[in-house]
Design an enzyme around this catalytic site. Structure first.
Site, PDB file in Angstrom:
ATOM      1  N   ASP A   1       0.877  -1.185   0.000  1.00 16.77           N
ATOM      2  CA  ASP A   1       0.000   0.000   0.000  1.00 16.77           C
ATOM      3  C   ASP A   1       0.912   1.232   0.000  1.00 16.77           C
ATOM      4  OD1 ASP A   1      -3.239   0.472   1.553  1.00 16.77           O
ATOM      5  OD2 ASP A   1      -2.117   1.736   0.167  1.00 16.77           O
TER       6      ASP A   1
HETATM    7  C1  GLC Z   1      -4.298   4.202  -0.319  1.00 22.99           C
HETATM    8  C2  GLC Z   1      -5.207   3.065   0.052  1.00 22.99           C
HETATM    9  C3  GLC Z   1      -5.264   1.970  -0.975  1.00 22.99           C
HETATM   10  C4  GLC Z   1      -5.073   2.554  -2.359  1.00 22.99           C
HETATM   11  C5  GLC Z   1      -3.654   3.082  -2.410  1.00 22.99           C
HETATM   12  C6  GLC Z   1      -3.290   3.604  -3.805  1.00 22.99           C
HETATM   13  O1  GLC Z   1      -3.567   4.638   0.784  1.00 22.99           O
HETATM   14  O2  GLC Z   1      -5.007   2.442   1.314  1.00 22.99           O
HETATM   15  O3  GLC Z   1      -6.522   1.318  -0.819  1.00 22.99           O
HETATM   16  O4  GLC Z   1      -5.271   1.560  -3.335  1.00 22.99           O
HETATM   17  O5  GLC Z   1      -3.437   4.079  -1.430  1.00 22.99           O
HETATM   18  O6  GLC Z   1      -3.907   4.796  -4.062  1.00 22.99           O
END
Ligand code: GLC
Length: 730
Positions: free
Chosen positions: A288
């Protein structure tokens, strides 16, 4: 004998330098640069904590440009991007990768296509209330067609985090509190996104998330600790992710949270023993955003270098925007602290995915013309409207709905007139102006109405509101949450309606006019007062592009409501987490004092899991259960006892009456949506396989125990017919 693709990967890997290998693991998020001194993240914080106004933020953003770090790309230091959402930019960057880097390895473009790309559909929590895997797959397929036309290859979806605590803002992004529904929802989305062949130019890689149990954050606080028994993890949380793996998801995103103290991002038990060894997953893992670096904050990595080392060893292939890999892996490998073989494994999986997508042969899958022709097609708009109408839950109706064409209506509440709010959270590819608000739909359909926002400068404009409703036969009250109040980093310690909105509702009730409350929200809300006060409530959620038209379809009865809640609506926040598949305890909550309950709050929810009304009625009778070779077969007679056609979501729950570990008082085992004409009756059948009746004992052995099992069948988790069967296994 190595297959051709594997041979190509091995040949390419052998040619790659250490830097080029590390480059494949680097996912770049375009950084916003502009006429402001601080970073974009700092600017966001300044806006959220009020140091700058939204207008000032907007003005600064207007000077912003995106920095795609082309020089790093040319040097082979970037393997993928997060957040590039247009064909022109994607192709420009792809051209650099393919023509200007030493080995010409194509890029992978990832994007959050959570509930639609430009044609934004109802938020996932809303769409889950349709209990309709075919619909979920169709909307995912549409999203894939739009997103791939804009140059996207992978979506960071489906999110299948079982969420039993309505304080958590991200309950909006999944399929609610039930394990089976989250698994069915996620599997349908994977099939819809990816289609039958990843090499098709409209195939979108599904990256299931957040692995795992992110929805169980303590106190409903985002990013908070997750601590639970392995029994509960395997029975209630992991099955939904497993269903997505079984459906063929080619990517997985570890969750921000720790799992029993070990952050998922560096959790080798989760990412290797479970995901790869036990489940056989051979796709790519994507951290993430910034999650690798944040293992330092978790207190399990001494520094970024340690975090990078642990993450690679745990099996995280792609580093989303933390730069921990790009800054540290070369040194770690050259110092012999991390085996280059681990890096090679990750690179092989990334290259394999790029081959599966056909990117080496066809790095340019779309262009600006195809994008323009694909976005928000009329048939997509129609599907968005259908999905919205199938997602909105009729919670109360004391003879007010459906509305009659000749009735004069008044519409009160700013959310009725704000198209931008209809997208809900995580609709980063959507344009608010594409959405249809309730007032815009009324205008477009030529329906006369009086409108007033109801609340002006933080106060109820009582006189103006009374005047607006004076000649109305019925009042539509639009209240609930702004889209920013749910989604990521949007947990709440109070999920009741704001007092000012309740004051507005009371003002309208005092006029004596019938009030239909339309709720726009991204989570279950505590609405006991509203539920008592008004005669009709439609839970519209944040319904996406065709919000207004879908609401009118339901309010006027063009479409008969059929949706049912996938989360419990509590009386008060203090009851959270409140969910249907709880265990009984030694003193199940009841009338007498010494039982498990609160002094100051009723025991039952305002609206239970699985609840939803229709404009017709359904009668259940003749429930019958029998043991078959490897399943229990149930039959129930369902009759449409009303005067119009309607769809009923028939739900089948099961309780293991006696086990070595206390079992839920009921758990969803199967469901079926049935369309019946007035007066029509059918036999609805379910087959509940024995494995759904097992559980993990204290030694984590999966056991299937003979004994009494009660099966509940009905139109929600509270009102059921019941049949107990004595089952003998083995
Ligand atoms: C965010 C979220 C995740 C998302 C990622 C990319 O922090 O936790 O669900 O896909 O960043 O944007």
């Amino acid at each position: 004998m190595m297959d051709v693709q594997t041979q190509k990967i091995e040949t390419l890997l052998a040619e790659m330098t250490l830097e080029e290998k590390i480059g494949q693991l680097q996912q770049c998020g375009p950084s916003l640069v502009g006429a402001f001194e601080v970073s974009f993240e700092e600017l966001l914080d300044m806006m959220f904590d009020g140091r700058i106004s939204q207008e000032e933020f907007g003005k600064l953003m207007s000077t912003a440009e995106q920095d795609f770090h082309e020089e790093d790309l040319r040097a082979g230091k970037i393997g993928s991007y997060n957040g590039v959402g247009d064909a022109l930019t994607a192709n420009r960057l792809q051209k650099i990768a393919v023509e200007e880097t030493r080995l010409g390895i194509p890029l992978l473009f990832g994007y959050d296509v959570i509930h639609g790309f430009r044609t934004v559909t109802p938020i996932p929590l809303a769409e889950s209330c349709a209990w309709d895997p075919a619909l979920w797959q169709r909307t995912a397929r549409m999203s894939a067609q739009e997103a791939t036309a804009a140059g996207v290859h992978m979506t960071f979806a489906p999110m299948v985090d079982v969420a039993k605590d309505a304080r958590w803002g991200r309950v909006s992004e999944g399929a609610g509190e039930d394990t089976l529904l989250n698994g069915d929802y996620g599997a349908a989305k994977v099939r819809g996104f990816q289609g039958d062949d990843l090499a098709q130019t409209d195939a979108l890689v599904a990256c299931l998330k957040h692995f795992s149990a992110y929805g169980a954050g303590e106190a409903g606080k985002d990013y908070n600790r997750v601590d639970m028994s392995l029994q509960r993890l395997w029975e209630e949380y992991l099955p939904a992710y497993k269903a997505c793996i079984d459906a063929g998801a080619r990517a997985v995103m570890p969750a921000f949270n720790d799992l029993n103290g070990v952050p998922c991002t560096v959790n080798d038990w989760l990412l290797r023993a479970v995901l790869r060894d036990e489940w056989g997953f051979d796709g790519v893992t994507v951290s993430d955003a910034n999650a690798i670096a944040e293992c330092v904050n978790h207190g399990v990595a001494a520094d970024r270098q340690d975090a990078a080392k642990q993450a690679l060893q745990a099996g995280v292939d792609i580093d989303m925007t933390s730069n921990a890999y790009s800054e540290n892996l070369q040194g770690l490998i050259e110092a012999g602290e991390v085996a280059e073989a681990l890096l090679d494994e990750a690179v092989q999986r990334i290259l394999k995915l790029k081959f599966e997508l056909g990117l080496f042969d066809q790095p340019y899958r779309t262009d600006a013309e195809k994008e323009k022709l694909t976005l928000v097609k009329p048939e997509y708009r129609a599907l968005a409207r259908e999905a919205a109408a199938k997602s909105m839950v009729l919670l109360k109706n004391e003879g007010i709905l459906p509305l009659q064409p000749q009735q004069k209506i008044a519409v009160i509440g700013g959310l009725a007139d704000d198209a931008g709010q209809m997208t809900g959270a995580w609709a980063i590819g959507a344009l608010g102006e594409d959405c249809v608000s309730l007032t815009q739909a009324l205008d477009a359909q030529g329906i006369a109405y009086a409108y007033h926002p109801g609340i002006i400068d933080g106060s109820v404009a009582a006189d103006a509101v009374n005047q607006a409703v004076e000649t109305a036969d019925v009042v539509i009250l639009a209240i609930g949450e702004q889209k920013e109040e749910s989604g990521e980093a949007a947990s709440k310690a109070d999920i009741s309606l704001p007092a000012i909105q309740l004051e507005l509702a009371e003002t309208l009730v005092r006029t004596g006019k019938p009030v239909v409350a339309v709720l726009f929200n991204g989570r279950p809300l505590a609405i006991p007062t509203l539920a008592e006060q008004v005669p009709a409530i439609l839970e519209a959620w944040h319904p996406g592009l065709e919000a207004g038209n879908a609401i009118l379809d339901l309010l006027y009865g063009t479409v008969n409501p059929s949706a049912k809640l996938t989360t419990t609506f509590p009386h008060t926040t203090g009851q959270c987490p409140l969910y249907y598949d709880h265990i009984a305890t030694g003193r199940p909550g009841g009338k007498s004092k010494f039982t498990s309950k609160y002094l100051d709050t009723p025991l039952e929810p305002v609206y239970p899991f699985g609840f939803g009304l229709s404009y017709t009625t359904f009668a259940y009778s003749d429930l019958w259960a029998e043991k078959r070779a490897d399943a229990v077969r149930l039959t129930v007679t369902l009759k449409n006892s009303g005067n119009r056609a309607g769809e009923e979501i028939v739900q089948c729950y099961v309780q293991d009456k006696v086990a070595k570990r206390a079992r839920p008082v009921k758990r969803l085992a199967a469901y079926r949506k049935v369309l019946l004409q007035p007066g029509e009756a059918v036999a609805v059948e379910f087959a509940v396989p024995f494995e759904k009746l097992g559980y993990y004992d204290q030694r984590m052995e999966f056991v299937l125990e003979s004994g009494a099992f009660t099966f509940f069948v009905g139109g929600n988790s509270r009102d059921n017919l019941a049949e107990t069967v004595d089952l003998r296994f083995g």
